[in-house]
Design an enzyme around this catalytic site. Structure first.
Site, short mmCIF file in Angstrom:
data_model
loop_
_atom_site.label_atom_id
_atom_site.label_comp_id
_atom_site.label_asym_id
_atom_site.label_seq_id
_atom_site.Cartn_x
_atom_site.Cartn_y
_atom_site.Cartn_z
N ASP A 130 28.97 -19.77 84.18
CA ASP A 130 28.29 -18.95 85.17
C ASP A 130 26.81 -18.67 84.85
OD1 ASP A 130 28.08 -17.46 87.53
OD2 ASP A 130 28.36 -15.60 86.42
N CYS A 186 37.63 -29.79 104.50
CA CYS A 186 37.98 -28.71 105.43
C CYS A 186 38.48 -29.20 106.78
CB CYS A 186 36.76 -27.82 105.69
SG CYS A 186 36.23 -26.89 104.25
N CYS A 192 37.10 -19.40 107.55
CA CYS A 192 36.25 -18.53 106.73
C CYS A 192 35.01 -18.08 107.51
CB CYS A 192 35.85 -19.23 105.44
SG CYS A 192 35.08 -20.83 105.69
N CYS A 196 34.50 -13.92 108.18
CA CYS A 196 33.49 -13.14 107.44
C CYS A 196 32.97 -12.02 108.33
CB CYS A 196 32.34 -14.04 106.98
SG CYS A 196 31.06 -13.07 106.16
N CYS A 212 25.95 -11.31 102.42
CA CYS A 212 27.23 -11.48 101.73
C CYS A 212 27.62 -10.18 101.01
CB CYS A 212 27.08 -12.64 100.74
SG CYS A 212 28.56 -12.90 99.75
N CYS A 239 33.92 -9.42 96.99
CA CYS A 239 34.64 -9.60 98.25
C CYS A 239 35.44 -10.89 98.14
CB CYS A 239 33.64 -9.71 99.40
SG CYS A 239 34.36 -10.19 100.98
N CYS A 242 36.51 -14.61 102.53
CA CYS A 242 36.43 -16.03 102.93
C CYS A 242 37.39 -16.89 102.11
CB CYS A 242 35.00 -16.55 102.86
SG CYS A 242 34.34 -16.68 101.19
N CYS A 246 41.50 -18.76 103.55
CA CYS A 246 41.45 -20.23 103.43
C CYS A 246 42.86 -20.80 103.25
CB CYS A 246 40.57 -20.62 102.24
SG CYS A 246 40.49 -22.40 102.00
FE1 SF4 Z 1 37.27 -24.93 104.61
FE2 SF4 Z 1 38.89 -23.00 103.69
FE3 SF4 Z 1 36.76 -22.37 105.19
FE4 SF4 Z 1 38.89 -23.57 106.32
S1 SF4 Z 1 38.83 -21.50 105.40
S2 SF4 Z 1 36.71 -24.08 106.63
S3 SF4 Z 1 39.52 -24.94 104.66
S4 SF4 Z 1 36.72 -23.31 103.17
#
Ligand code: SF4
Length: 348
Positions: A130, A186, A192, A196, A212, A239, A242, A246
């Site tokens: 990091d 994706c 996500c 948000c 964010c 947080c 998002c 997923c």
């Molecule tokens: Fe990609 Fe996950 Fe966002 Fe869906 S929720 S667009 S799979 S990062």
């Protein structure tokens, strides 16, 4: 020094590192261009380390001129489901539930480097987690650890995105690298982006840090605008929204997986919630440090965490915090005094 990747994987397993990938130590020029555009849009907010020269951030040779390879490591943290609401408490992002990853993962990767040199002899290396001026997510992707999702996080199919990254940059030349599988990505999903609450994901793969919740609650110092205070919702530190939505994380959360390194489990740190009363009763910086010395939460500093706690109390209508706010209205910090008065006004 030339080494076959299978031998490195064996040693990584001895160091209890399960998800390991390799890439060449060469500059990622395409990523550097994307980063420059992102910086020019002001999306890095006031994070100075994200505003560094993209060509340097994309090039491991700036960190180790003799570098030949980058070994990327991912470690999954706590994916157990716990109630997401608790009156009088602020939510903490999962990565911060347990012990500070800077302490845990850095020592794990240093142990890995020691095992490698015991096996192959001395070699030049630097290890990071990091806190590194390098596009570590892009190198992890290049190493085959996953793909970058529209939420800008690294996603490993079957493991999801609740992972921390670390790197060993070295002059080891790694041979017999396997051909990387093409990952699906994706697709048409936009969960996500839609989930948000602050619209921080401006478009697929573009995050505006200014909006964010993680940036606002952890990195932003001093005052938050009235709008930003509301944006925190119930989040006191970080947080996960998002990532929670997923689909790549769903099976992980459903199966309630524990952290791959036990110290990342909630039993080893602050856990999923922080008591607003407890945070507001921390009298000074010294007490704050001794409370959070082994936790990522230390990053927010006392003023920031109390500021966030008062925002959460206002956002969730937690009037029981008023006696604590009365005391804080006499605090030595002007910021804390201002927030205590604001909180008292809003909760009355
Ligand atoms: Fe990609 Fe996950 Fe966002 Fe869906 S929720 S667009 S799979 S990062």
């Amino acid at each position: 020094l030339r080494v076959a990747f299978e031998e490195i994987l064996e040693i990584a397993a001895k160091a209890k590192l399960e998800i390991v990938g390799f890439s060449a130590a060469s500059a990622l020029t395409e990523e550097a261009t994307k980063l420059r555009i992102w910086q020019e849009n002001g999306f890095a907010a006031d994070m100075k380390w994200m505003q560094r020269d993209p060509l340097k951030l994309a090039d491991p040779l700036h960190l180790l001129p003799e570098a030949k390879s980058v070994i990327s490591v991912a470690v999954a943290y706590d994916r157990r489901m716990l109630p997401s609401q608790k009156a009088g408490y602020g939510r903490v992002a999962r990565y911060a539930w347990g012990k500070d990853y800077h302490l845990v993962l850095k020592s794990r990767i240093e142990d890995f480097a020691k095992l490698l040199s015991a096996e192959f002899g001395e070699f030049k290396s630097r290890s990071f987690t990091d806190a590194v001026p390098l596009l570590e997510r892009a190198f992890a992707k290049n190493a085959g650890l996953g793909f970058i999702g529209k939420n800008t996080l690294l996603i490993k199919p079957k493991l999801g995105s609740f992972t921390l990254l670390a790197e060993l940059i070295s002059d080891l030349e790694i041979e017999n690298l396997p051909i990387q599988k093409k990952l699906s990505g994706c697709g048409t999903c936009t969960k996500c982006i839609k989930a948000c609450p602050t619209n921080a994901i401006k478009s697929a793969y573009v995050l505006d840090a200014n909006k964010c919740i993680s940036y606002l609650s952890i990195e932003k110092r001093g005052n938050l605008s009235e709008e930003e205070r509301g944006m925190l919702g119930q989040w006191i530190f970080g947080c996960d929204i998002c990532q929670d939505v997923c689909p790549y994380n769903h099976s992980q959360l459903k199966q309630q997986f524990e952290a791959q390194i036990p110290e990342f489990g909630y039993e080893f740190g602050v856990g999923p919630w922080l008591s607003l009363e407890r945070v507001c009763s921390i009298a000074n910086n010294q007490e704050f440090k001794s409370n959070f010395k082994d936790s990522p939460v230390i990053r927010a500093k006392r003023e920031g965490l109390i500021r966030n706690a008062i925002c959460v109390a206002v956002n969730t209508g937690y009037g029981e915090l008023k006696p604590s706010l009365e005391k804080l209205s006499l605090d030595s910090s002007e910021l804390v005094r201002d927030y205590a008065s604001w909180g008292l006004g809003r909760l009355s």
